[in-house]
Design a protein around this motif. Structure first.
Motif, PDB file in Angstrom:
ATOM      1  N   MET A 433      26.289  27.619  45.948  1.00 13.35           N
ATOM      2  CA  MET A 433      25.006  26.928  46.639  1.00 13.35           C
ATOM      3  C   MET A 433      26.028  25.734  47.082  1.00 13.35           C
ATOM      4  O   MET A 433      27.016  25.029  47.039  1.00 13.35           O
ATOM      5  N   GLY A 434      24.929  24.729  48.076  1.00 16.51           N
ATOM      6  CA  GLY A 434      25.824  23.508  48.619  1.00 16.51           C
ATOM      7  C   GLY A 434      24.675  22.938  49.129  1.00 16.51           C
ATOM      8  O   GLY A 434      23.679  23.247  50.122  1.00 16.51           O
ATOM      9  N   VAL A 435      25.082  21.710  50.501  1.00 14.83           N
ATOM     10  CA  VAL A 435      23.728  21.132  50.128  1.00 14.83           C
ATOM     11  C   VAL A 435      25.131  20.485  51.890  1.00 14.83           C
ATOM     12  O   VAL A 435      26.143  20.300  51.989  1.00 14.83           O
ATOM     13  N   GLN A 436      23.795  20.120  53.397  1.00  8.72           N
ATOM     14  CA  GLN A 436      24.822  19.840  54.360  1.00  8.72           C
ATOM     15  C   GLN A 436      23.925  18.057  53.876  1.00  8.72           C
ATOM     16  O   GLN A 436      23.248  18.120  54.542  1.00  8.72           O
ATOM     17  N   ILE A 437      25.283  17.606  54.709  1.00  3.73           N
ATOM     18  CA  ILE A 437      25.497  15.709  55.200  1.00  3.73           C
ATOM     19  C   ILE A 437      25.342  15.433  56.527  1.00  3.73           C
ATOM     20  O   ILE A 437      26.637  15.313  56.314  1.00  3.73           O
ATOM     21  N   VAL A 438      24.421  14.643  57.129  1.00  2.00           N
ATOM     22  CA  VAL A 438      24.440  14.096  58.040  1.00  2.00           C
ATOM     23  C   VAL A 438      24.161  12.882  57.968  1.00  2.00           C
ATOM     24  O   VAL A 438      23.743  12.137  57.532  1.00  2.00           O
ATOM     25  N   ALA A 439      25.281  12.404  58.848  1.00  2.00           N
ATOM     26  CA  ALA A 439      25.161  10.441  59.720  1.00  2.00           C
ATOM     27  C   ALA A 439      25.361  10.260  60.879  1.00  2.00           C
ATOM     28  O   ALA A 439      25.372  11.651  61.658  1.00  2.00           O
ATOM     29  N   GLY A 440      25.468   9.207  60.945  1.00  2.00           N
ATOM     30  CA  GLY A 440      25.256   8.862  62.755  1.00  2.00           C
ATOM     31  C   GLY A 440      26.323   8.734  63.694  1.00  2.00           C
ATOM     32  O   GLY A 440      27.816   9.410  62.985  1.00  2.00           O
ATOM     33  N   ARG A 441      26.432   8.760  64.738  1.00  2.00           N
ATOM     34  CA  ARG A 441      27.992   8.987  65.886  1.00  2.00           C
ATOM     35  C   ARG A 441      29.455   8.380  64.890  1.00  2.00           C
ATOM     36  O   ARG A 441      28.503   7.708  64.858  1.00  2.00           O
ATOM     37  N   PHE A 442      29.534   9.287  65.253  1.00  2.00           N
ATOM     38  CA  PHE A 442      31.716   8.246  64.561  1.00  2.00           C
ATOM     39  C   PHE A 442      31.099   7.899  63.032  1.00  2.00           C
ATOM     40  O   PHE A 442      32.069   7.005  61.879  1.00  2.00           O
ATOM     41  N   ARG A 443      30.018   8.075  62.167  1.00  2.00           N
ATOM     42  CA  ARG A 443      30.231   7.480  60.858  1.00  2.00           C
ATOM     43  C   ARG A 443      30.495   9.147  59.475  1.00  2.00           C
ATOM     44  O   ARG A 443      29.603   9.323  58.678  1.00  2.00           O
ATOM     45  N   GLU A 444      31.336   9.586  59.665  1.00  2.00           N
ATOM     46  CA  GLU A 444      32.008  10.784  58.903  1.00  2.00           C
ATOM     47  C   GLU A 444      32.430   9.980  57.817  1.00  2.00           C
ATOM     48  O   GLU A 444      32.403  10.687  56.433  1.00  2.00           O
ATOM     49  N   ASP A 445      32.579   8.450  57.752  1.00  2.00           N
ATOM     50  CA  ASP A 445      33.053   8.226  56.447  1.00  2.00           C
ATOM     51  C   ASP A 445      31.658   8.158  55.566  1.00  2.00           C
ATOM     52  O   ASP A 445      31.765   8.190  54.139  1.00  2.00           O
ATOM     53  N   LEU A 446      30.447   7.988  56.089  1.00  2.00           N
ATOM     54  CA  LEU A 446      29.151   8.166  55.370  1.00  2.00           C
ATOM     55  C   LEU A 446      29.279   8.895  54.938  1.00  2.00           C
ATOM     56  O   LEU A 446      28.747   9.184  54.095  1.00  2.00           O
ATOM     57  N   CYS A 447      28.821  10.266  55.778  1.00  2.00           N
ATOM     58  CA  CYS A 447      28.770  11.875  54.974  1.00  2.00           C
ATOM     59  C   CYS A 447      30.050  12.099  53.542  1.00  2.00           C
ATOM     60  O   CYS A 447      29.815  12.425  52.623  1.00  2.00           O
ATOM     61  N   LEU A 448      30.492  11.310  54.331  1.00  2.00           N
ATOM     62  CA  LEU A 448      32.443  11.523  53.297  1.00  2.00           C
ATOM     63  C   LEU A 448      32.040  11.028  51.533  1.00  2.00           C
ATOM     64  O   LEU A 448      31.759  11.549  50.737  1.00  2.00           O
TER      65      LEU A 448
END
Length: 469
Positions: A433-448
Motif C-alpha cells: 500500500m502507499g500514498v502519492q505526495i504532491v507539491a508545487g512546481r520544482f518543490r520536490e524537496d517538499l514531497c521528499l
C-alpha cells in the motif's frame, strides 16, 4: 552478527562505503550481478544484462579511487536503465520486436548524467510495448512479474524498474512517467518512485526519428525508482544536471524557500470512490505526518477530477493518436487491444479539443498554484485499487473503464507538470500500500521531506525475495 549483503544497501550507503574504500566497486558490482542472476529468472525485470561491461567499469572505478581522482556522488553504484531510453551501444527497443536492432549511437541526457556521477549501468529493464500500459508485458521480452505476487501487475510502464528495485537488483532504477509510469510501478512494488517537475530533468532520445507530440512534451518526465527516500533525493540531484540536449530543462534550485508544514489530505479524490484499504493508507499517512509536526486537514485541491479528465483531452488526439499508426504497423496484440479499449472509453477528441484543453490547463494550474500557497503538500492515493491483476486491461471495455477511473491520481499530476513521489505505507493482504505526495512546481524537496516522515513510520523491509505464488 552476519553483515548485511551489499545488494541490500541503498545507494547512499554504497557510495559512502566505496569512497571510504571499505568495499570496492568490484565487490559491489559482483554482489548485485549475483543477485540479478538469483532473482531475475523469476521476474524478467532486466531484459538485457551487461555484466562484462559493468565489471570492467567497476574495475576502472576502483583504479580511479586508487589514483586519488575526484569522483561523483554515485561512484561505483549500480543502476538500471529502461529499454525505451537511449544508451549508447544498446537497443532502444521500447518493447517492440521491430525495434530490437535500433541500437542507440549516443547516451540520452538521463544516462549521461548517471555516468557523469559515476554510476554503472548493469542492465536494461522491461516495459510494455511502446511504454503505454499500466502493466509490463510485450511480445519481444515477455512478462515482468511483481515480486510480491506474480498474479498482480508490477505496474507500467516502468514495471521492470519497479521489480528490479523491490528485489535488490539495483538500488536506483530509471523510469519515465507520462500517466503514472514511475509512480504506479513504485506503488505496485512497494518502493519509492519520484516524478520530478516538468523541466527538471533533461531528456532526449537521439534515436527517435520524429519529434514528440506536444502533450508528451508537456507531461512526460524521467524519474528514479528507489528503496529509500534519501536515494530518490540523491538520484534526483544526479538526474537534474543540465544538458543542452533538452531545451525544456530549467535551472531551478533543488531546495526551495521554507514553506508552512501544512498538508491537504485527500482520501477519496473527486469523491469517485476508493477501496477501504486505500483510504486507510491515506489516513494513516496523514496521522504520521501530524505526529511529525505537520498541520493536516482533509481538503481537496481545486477541480481535481476535471484535471484528471483533462489528460484524455490533451493526449488522446495527440500522443495516443500519433501512436495509432505505429501500433498498427509494429504493435503487439496486447497494446493493440489495450489502446483499442482506451479509444472506446476515452472521449472522442480532435485537434481543437487538444488546443482547448491546453488553454484550460493554464487556468487549472493557476488554481492549483494558489491552493498550494495555503497547502504546500498534498497527500492522496496512488490508485483507487491495489495493484491490478495481470491482464485486466485486456478483458473488455467496462473493465478498462474501471481501471482508468481508478488511476485518477496518476493522470492528474502529469497534466499540471507537478512533482509527486509515491512512498509505501505498509502492506494489506500481502500487497504493498502507499500514498502519492504532491507539491508545487520544482518543490520536490517538499514531497521528499514529507515522504521521509511517512517512510520512517511505515518501516518497510526491502529488498524482498520474489514470491512464486
Amino acid at each position: 552478527m552476519t553483515a548485511e549483503p551489499l545488494w541490500c544497501l541503498d545507494a547512499v550507503e554504497l557510495a559512502e562505503r566505496i569512497r571510504r574504500r571499505e568495499v570496492s566497486a568490484r565487490q559491489v558490482m559482483d554482489a548485485h550481478l549475483a543477485r540479478m542472476d538469483a532473482v531475475n529468472p523469476q521476474l524478467n525485470a532486466v531484459v538485457l544484462a551487461l555484466p562484462e561491461q559493468a565489471r570492467a567499469e567497476a574495475d576502472a572505478a576502483d583504479a580511479a579511487l586508487a589514483r586519488g581522482d575526484a569522483v561523483g556522488p554515485l561512484h561505483g553504484v549500480p543502476v538500471t536503465i529502461k529499454v525505451n531510453t537511449d544508451q549508447a551501444g544498446c537497443p532502444t527497443d521500447n518493447g517492440v520486436v521491430a525495434l530490437k536492432d535500433l541500437v542507440a549511437e549516443r547516451d540520452s541526457p538521463t544516462v549521461g548524467n548517471f555516468r557523469k556521477a559515476g554510476a554503472i549501468v548493469i542492465g536494461r529493464t522491461n516495459t510494455p510495448c511502446l511504454s503505454m500500459r499500466w502493466t509490463t508485458e510485450n511480445s519481444l521480452h515477455g512478462n515482468t512479474l511483481n515480486p510480491w505476487d506474480p498474479a498482480r501487475t508490477p505496474g507500467g510502464s516502468s514495471g521492470g524498474a519497479g521489480a528490479a528495485t523491490a528485489s535488490g537488483i539495483a538500488p536506483i532504477n530509471q523510469g519515465n512517467d507520462i500517466a503514472g509510469s514511475v509512480r504506479y510501478p513504485a506503488y505496485c512494488c512497494g518502493v519509492v518512485g519520484l516524478r520530478p517537475s516538468y523541466g527538471r530533468v533533461p531528456a532526449r532520445n537521439y534515436s527517435s526519428p520524429k519529434p514528440r507530440p506536444i502533450s508528451a512534451q508537456l507531461m512526460a518526465v524521467q524519474g528514479p525508482l528507489t528503496r529509500t527516500v534519501r536515494d530518490a533525493r540523491l538520484a534526483l540531484r544526479v538526474m537534474a544536471a543540465g544538458d543542452v540536449g533538452d531545451a525544456r530543462w530549467v535551472d531551478a534550485p533543488l531546495e526551495g524557500p521554507p514553506a508552512p508544514k501544512r498538508v491537504a489530505l485527500v482520501p477519496d479524490p473527486a469523491g469517485r470512490g476508493v477501496q477501504p484499504a486505500i483510504r486507510a493508507s491515506v489516513l494513516q499517512a496523514g496521522s504520521w505526518l501530524a505526529e511529525a509536526g505537520y498541520e493536516v486537514e482533509e481538503v481537496e485541491p481545486p477541480r481535481l477530477g476535471e484535471v484528471a479528465d483533462l489528460w484524455a483531452r490533451m493526449a488522446m488526439a495527440d500522443t495516443i493518436r500519433s501512436l495509432d499508426a505505429t501500433i498498427e504497423q509494429v504493435g503487439d496484440e496486447g497494446i493493440r487491444r489495450a489502446i483499442g479499449f482506451w479509444h472506446e472509453v476515452m472521449p472522442k477528441c480532435g485537434p481543437q479539443d487538444t488546443l482547448d484543453a491546453l488553454a484550460e490547463r493554464d487556468a487549472m494550474l493557476q488554481d492549483w498554484q494558489d491552493f498550494l500557497e495555503r497547502w504546500p503538500v498534498v497527500v492522496m492515493p496512488n490508485s483507487a485499487e491495489p495493484a491490478f491483476r495481470v491482464g485486466e486491461d485486456l478483458i473488455d471495455v467496462e473493465t478498462t473503464r474501471r481501471l482508468i477511473a481508478a488511476q485518477l491520481p496518476q493522470l492528474a499530476i502529469p497534466v499540471l507538470g507537478l512533482p509527486a513521489v509515491s512512498v509505501p505505507t505498509g502492506t494489506h493482504d500481502g500487497l504493498p500500500m502507499g500514498v502519492q505526495i504532491v507539491a508545487g512546481r520544482f518543490r520536490e524537496d517538499l514531497c521528499l521531506a514529507a515522504a521521509e516522515a511517512v517512510e520512517v513510520k511505515a518501516g518497510m523491509t526491502l529488498p524482498i525475495d520474489p514470491k512464486t505464488a
